[in-house]
Design a protein around this motif. Structure first.
Motif, mmCIF file in Angstrom:
data_model
loop_
_atom_site.group_PDB
_atom_site.id
_atom_site.type_symbol
_atom_site.label_atom_id
_atom_site.label_comp_id
_atom_site.label_asym_id
_atom_site.label_seq_id
_atom_site.Cartn_x
_atom_site.Cartn_y
_atom_site.Cartn_z
ATOM 1 N N UNK A 32 -4.134 -7.195 45.713
ATOM 2 C CA UNK A 32 -4.339 -7.856 44.434
ATOM 3 C C UNK A 32 -5.469 -8.861 44.460
ATOM 4 N N UNK A 33 -6.005 -9.133 43.250
ATOM 5 C CA UNK A 33 -7.062 -10.137 43.141
ATOM 6 C C UNK A 33 -6.954 -10.844 41.806
ATOM 7 N N UNK A 34 -7.525 -12.017 41.749
ATOM 8 C CA UNK A 34 -7.452 -12.863 40.557
ATOM 9 C C UNK A 34 -8.642 -12.616 39.638
ATOM 10 N N UNK A 35 -8.428 -12.851 38.355
ATOM 11 C CA UNK A 35 -9.506 -12.829 37.364
ATOM 12 C C UNK A 35 -9.173 -13.836 36.280
ATOM 13 N N UNK A 36 -10.206 -14.385 35.663
ATOM 14 C CA UNK A 36 -10.000 -15.282 34.536
ATOM 15 C C UNK A 36 -10.501 -16.688 34.792
ATOM 16 N N UNK A 144 -3.611 -11.686 37.324
ATOM 17 C CA UNK A 144 -3.466 -11.083 38.646
ATOM 18 C C UNK A 144 -3.563 -9.573 38.523
ATOM 19 N N UNK A 145 -4.511 -8.966 39.246
ATOM 20 C CA UNK A 145 -4.735 -7.513 39.150
ATOM 21 C C UNK A 145 -4.208 -6.825 40.411
ATOM 22 N N UNK A 146 -3.395 -5.790 40.222
ATOM 23 C CA UNK A 146 -2.814 -5.035 41.327
ATOM 24 C C UNK A 146 -3.079 -3.548 41.102
ATOM 25 N N UNK A 147 -3.895 -2.975 41.983
ATOM 26 C CA UNK A 147 -4.200 -1.554 41.841
ATOM 27 C C UNK A 147 -3.164 -0.717 42.586
ATOM 28 N N UNK A 148 -2.537 0.205 41.879
ATOM 29 C CA UNK A 148 -1.565 1.133 42.452
ATOM 30 C C UNK A 148 -2.146 2.538 42.436
ATOM 31 N N UNK A 159 -3.940 3.470 38.844
ATOM 32 C CA UNK A 159 -3.680 2.572 37.727
ATOM 33 C C UNK A 159 -3.628 1.140 38.230
ATOM 34 N N UNK A 160 -3.955 0.231 37.337
ATOM 35 C CA UNK A 160 -3.986 -1.194 37.669
ATOM 36 C C UNK A 160 -3.059 -1.959 36.742
ATOM 37 N N UNK A 161 -2.157 -2.726 37.342
ATOM 38 C CA UNK A 161 -1.334 -3.665 36.584
ATOM 39 C C UNK A 161 -2.091 -4.985 36.500
ATOM 40 N N UNK A 162 -2.522 -5.349 35.311
ATOM 41 C CA UNK A 162 -3.181 -6.641 35.105
ATOM 42 C C UNK A 162 -2.133 -7.575 34.501
ATOM 43 N N UNK A 163 -1.647 -8.496 35.300
ATOM 44 C CA UNK A 163 -0.582 -9.396 34.866
ATOM 45 C C UNK A 163 -1.209 -10.653 34.269
#
Length: 990
Positions: A32-36, A144-148, A159-163
């Motif tokens: 995961x990685x952060x954005x924003x 928080x972005x998590x690529x599955x 797919x990516x879960x962008x929380x």
């Protein structure tokens, strides 16, 4: 594809584990990685640490500060954030995860990042200024972005879960919970950005793509449909589960599909990802899949020629730039249904059509170019109240000049005080900006022409009879006072166009018939007048004919080469409220040119036109002589009559209080089962005169299925192929990927070059490059067709439906040869291998009025008719109505409720999911926007600024014929106060 799901509950640790744990579907190296911008301000960089992520979900920031907890009232759970899940097309997942092309995964990541940048612009927080609640656009998110990389069925699924965490920072430095309604509202636009950016990225690294529909979905061109479907095991699991229940995706309701999906959902168990990936590779070898189809970036795919080839292959007109072509498509598509379109909708539709050949910036640049050249008319900056009071309409949307004008007219403010007050409200955020809106010169010219034609017809004719003669002729008539005045309006008017605004069940058709009877004997030379009655829908035409009128559908009348209208013709337009501006202008021009006269009959409070515009309402607002009939004659039950009267005046609570049967059933299936139980308890004769009204097509389908089961009709009949109409705009019909494999097209005229015959049915096999359709003829041979060259096509879904003796069905296509009208309800009287025997529900002396046989060698244009949507129900009358109202559905509104309860003579029963939410849900009123309303705001703003009333962008290229009235009263966009009252809270933006 994008899904937006609220993250709510009381276990932030479980939520964090779902996204951040490294298990069977998530590679350990992708933590995961952060954005924003808000994440940057909190110092969140690098990989996401699960414990810290769980604290943030709980509202605890790194500095120890805690965000105030907010709750989802409907679920009674804590709001932790939003899960925006971006899923790549299956072929892209295969190329990235089976072939191992990391550049494809990187293109997906970049597309997600770009889409989230747009999401961040939508971030808002609430604040209070001097005790008043308002909004601030913060533009700061913690994401928080998590690529599955794997589906639950162990298929490749990138797919990516962008929380999006439930927090943002205001300008004053305070951290507050996120107001996320704008993010939900922009889902389609965000999805369009993701798909456009992904396609653009894939084209840039040398892949070719194949457009699969008109929603922006695509696949890599070198992977075939069967190969892709082989890696969609989860889809096959659900298909099999549906098949076990005797269903297909086409015939199952959304609810059924959701239930099946849950029933087949596998737990995420630990497994060796390497074994699964090896299985993918071996499966690819067995299928003969060649993943090595990428050209180098400097190869044939680049440069002007390559762009030209891609545009042609993806069905874009090559005479225009991709941006020009897709923006024009979006304008054509959207303005067929609405005269005014929002910027996000326009942009998203253009991006979906572009599929990577034009990005967000190119589309926005093209829109700005069209505005600058005057091809598009842009609204002035407009605002709505930050916290509007609940009421019967959407929140008013007005320019700053419009709000100031309202304050002057309603509050008595001086011009200077009003301007300062509005400016202050905008600065502090109690008036919040809305996105830009656009209209076209064509829409503006059409609306102006309608008003101008009506105005030119005032006092242009001699009355057929004098008012005194009409009163004498009506002596002893059973007509009430409203009806008598309406007859006088039709017969004794000197105006070419007059209106009858009649509430539901007031005997409008009966009244017009009385006027027609007078007109027949009004000519001094004995020739008399001819009356032609028109209506939008076939079932309405049938009712007019049963009343003795020469009636036709409006569309067939306008298509006729020799229109039978002259100076001694009265044109009666029934249900004028559902006629759009395009057809209304065409009809009014025909009447004007023939020297005829016309009466428009309708009710602006019922359902509106599917096409753009609301001309019947505009004509009344513009001063067209109109008589209102308000005395209800349909309802025979006193309490029901009171309920309809209150609904007609917009009094929701009082109306519901007079409905004798209003019951709450939380779950849709439970609610539908209650309706079916009450329906089955009726006698057969009573069921024939009972109307079930459903708010959505899914509800209609489920109720129809339940009724058949309860009547014992399931499993005792025969299956037949049936056709149900696909709702498509003309722009969609011209675009080959809009047609999905298995759809059926039926030409409304011969297309000899393509070898297509009017009325014959052809099945779509696939959409080919170059905007071509591959069709299968009834004899098994194939044909190709460019739908851009065949504009008169009807499009249907092909389904299989069991029909049993005793089934009630609805005809869904006119058949003049068999005297069948779209909307006719009939009973199945006989079923054989080659024919279906139908008989009318109407009986005489205990026997059906008519019966007929339909050959079953071709698909049948019919569907089950136990339940109807509100559009199908308008114009019908029955003894009782059973009405399903889901407060969470956007279709639930005052329009639907008013039409539904007013269909019944004796009894209306309402079944809802929430008695508490029902009043507010049915108080909603959705009104179409108009080009003139947008233009009035522009002119008002120019006037307030001391500029001339008409500028270069104010419609100089529109039709020079001016409307009858000047600027006129303010008409807030998306607002329709009943009976001229202002909605609660209107103007209270301080």
């Amino acid at each position: 594809m994008l899904n937006v799901t609220p993250i709510r509950g009381n276990n932030q640790y479980a939520a964090a584990h779902y996204f951040a744990a490294a298990d069977d579907y998530y590679a350990k190296e992708h933590c995961g990685e952060w954005q924003g911008e808000a994440a940057r301000l909190l110092g969140l960089t690098g990989p996401i640490e699960q414990a810290q992520f769980s604290r943030l979900l709980d509202g605890q920031m790194p500095n120890g500060e805690r965000i105030q907890t907010t709750f989802d009232r409907s679920a009674h759970k804590k709001r932790m954030g939003l899960d925006l899940t971006f899923s790549a097309p299956k072929s892209v997942s295969m190329q990235a995860l089976v072939a191992g092309d990391r550049q494809v995964s990187a293109a997906h990541d970049r597309a997600v990042t770009r889409a989230l940048e747009q999401v961040e612009r939508l971030a808002k927080a609430r604040k209070k200024v001097q005790g008043k609640s308002c909004h601030e656009r913060t533009g700061k998110l913690v994401i928080g972005k998590f690529r599955h990389e794997m589906s639950r069925a162990k298929d490749p699924q990138l797919h990516t879960h962008a929380v999006v965490l439930n927090m943002t920072r205001r300008a004053d430095g305070a951290w507050r919970a996120l107001s996320n309604e704008d993010i939900f509202g922009a889902k389609k636009a965000i999805d369009a950005i993701y798909q456009a950016e992904l396609a653009k990225g894939l084209l840039a690294i040398g892949y070719q793509i194949r457009v699969v529909d008109d929603k922006g979905n695509f696949e890599l061109a070198h992977l075939g449909r069967e190969q892709i479907e082989a890696f969609s095991a989860r889809s096959h699991i659900i298909e099999q589960a549906l098949a076990n229940e005797g269903k297909t995706r086409a015939s199952a309701s959304t609810l059924e599909k959701q239930v099946m999906a849950l029933a087949t959902r596998q737990r995420k168990d630990e497994s060796d990802r390497q074994i699964v990936k090896q299985y993918w590779i071996e499966k690819s070898r067995e299928l003969g899949i060649d993943y090595g189809a990428r050209s180098p970036p400097d190869g044939r795919g680049d440069g002007p020629r390559g762009a030209f080839d891609r545009a042609a292959a993806m069905s874009l007109p090559v005479s225009l730039t991709p941006a020009q072509a897709v923006v024009q498509y979006a304008i054509n598509h959207l303005t067929e249904r609405e005269a005014v379109v929002r910027e996000s909708t326009l942009t998203a539709t253009a991006l979906r059509r572009a599929v990577g050949l034009a990005g967000m910036e190119e589309v926005r640049t093209e829109i700005r170019r069209r505005v600058a050249q005057g091809a598009l008319i842009e609204s002035v900056p407009a605002y709505r109240m930050a916290t509007p009071a609940p009421g019967p309409t959407d929140a008013p949307v007005l320019s700053s000049a419009g709000w100031a004008c309202y304050l002057r007219e309603s509050k008595g403010c001086t011009p200077k005080a009003a301007r300062e007050y509005v400016a202050h409200a905008i600065r502090r955020g109690s008036l919040v900006p809305v996105e830009r809106r656009y209209t076209t010169h064509q829409a503006l010219a059409r609306e102006r022409a309608i008003l101008a034609i009506e105005h030119a017809g005032r006092a242009a004719l001699a009355p057929i009879l004098s008012a005194a003669a009409v009163k004498t002729a009506l002596e002893g008539s059973p007509l009430n006072a409203d009806q008598r005045l309406a007859v006088e309006t039709v017969v004794a008017t000197p105006h070419r166009f007059v209106g009858i605004q009649g509430d539901a069940g007031t005997g409008k058709t009966y009244t017009v018939n009385q006027a027609v009877a007078l007109i027949r004997h009004a000519s001094a030379d004995g020739e008399g007048y001819r009356t032609v009655a028109l209506a939008p829908y076939g079932n309405q035409v049938k009712m007019l004919r049963s009343a003795g009128l020469d009636a036709h559908t409006l569309a067939s009348f306008l298509r006729a080469k020799d229109t039978p209208v002259n100076a001694r013709t009265l044109v009666v337009l029934d249900e004028a409220g559902v006629v759009g501006a395009r057809q209304m202008e065409q009809l009014m021009r025909t009447v004007e040119q023939a020297g005829a006269r016309m009466v428009l009959i309708g009710d602006t409070k019922q359902t509106e036109a599917i096409e753009a515009g609301k001309p019947f309402a505009q004509l009344q607002q513009g001063g067209m002589p109109t008589t209102r009939i308000s005395q209800i004659t349909r309802q025979e039950d006193r309490a029901l009559k009171a309920a309809v009267e209150h609904a007609a005046e917009g009094r929701v609570t009082q109306s519901l209080a007079h409905v004798s049967h209003v019951k709450e059933y939380k779950e849709p299936t439970e609610r539908h089962r209650a309706i079916v139980s009450d329906y089955i308890a009726l006698t057969e004769a009573d069921r024939r005169d009972t109307l079930i009204v459903a708010g959505t097509n899914d509800a209609r389908r489920e109720i129809n299925r339940m009724v058949r089961e309860s009547l014992g009709l399931t499993g005792v009949g025969r299956e037949f192929e049936t056709l149900t109409r696909v709702d498509m705009t003309q722009a969609q019909r011209r675009f080959a990927p809009s047609y999905q494999p298995g759809m059926v097209i039926q030409p409304e005229r011969d297309y000899r070059k393509a070898g297509l015959t009017r009325g014959e049915t052809y099945r779509v096999r696939e959409a080919l490059p170059g905007n071509m359709l591959l069709l299968r003829r009834p004899d098994g041979t194939t044909a190709t067709l460019n739908p851009r060259c065949a504009t008169r096509l009807s499009v249907y879904h092909l389904e299989r439906a069991e029909l049993s003796v005793g089934d009630t069905v609805r005809i869904n296509r006119n058949d003049a040869g068999r005297d069948l009208t779209n909307g006719d309800r009939m009973r199945v009287a006989g079923v054989s291998r080659g024919a279906l025997t139908l008989e009318s529900l109407e009986q005489r002396d205990g026997r059906p009025v008519r019966s007929l046989e339909l050959p079953t060698l071709r698909p049948l244009h019919l569907e089950y008719a136990y339940a109807s949507t509100v559009h199908s129900a308008q114009g019908l009358t029955s003894e009782r109505a059973l009405i399903a109202l889901d407060t969470r559905s956007r279709t639930t509104s005052m329009n639907l409720y008013y039409v539904a309860i007013s269909r019944a003579r004796r009894e209306a029963r309402v079944y809802t999911n929430s008695l508490g939410e029902l009043p507010d849900a049915i108080a909603r009123r959705f009104d179409k926007s108009t080009a003139l309303a947008l233009q009035r705001e522009r002119q008002l703003s120019r006037r307030e600024a001391g500029l001339p009333p008409k500028g270069a962008l104010d419609g100089q290229s529109a039709r020079s014929r001016q409307p009858c009235a000047p600027l006129g009263p303010l008409e807030p966009q998306r607002t329709a106060p009943a009976r001229g009252r202002q909605p609660p809270g209107y103007g209270r933006f301080d």
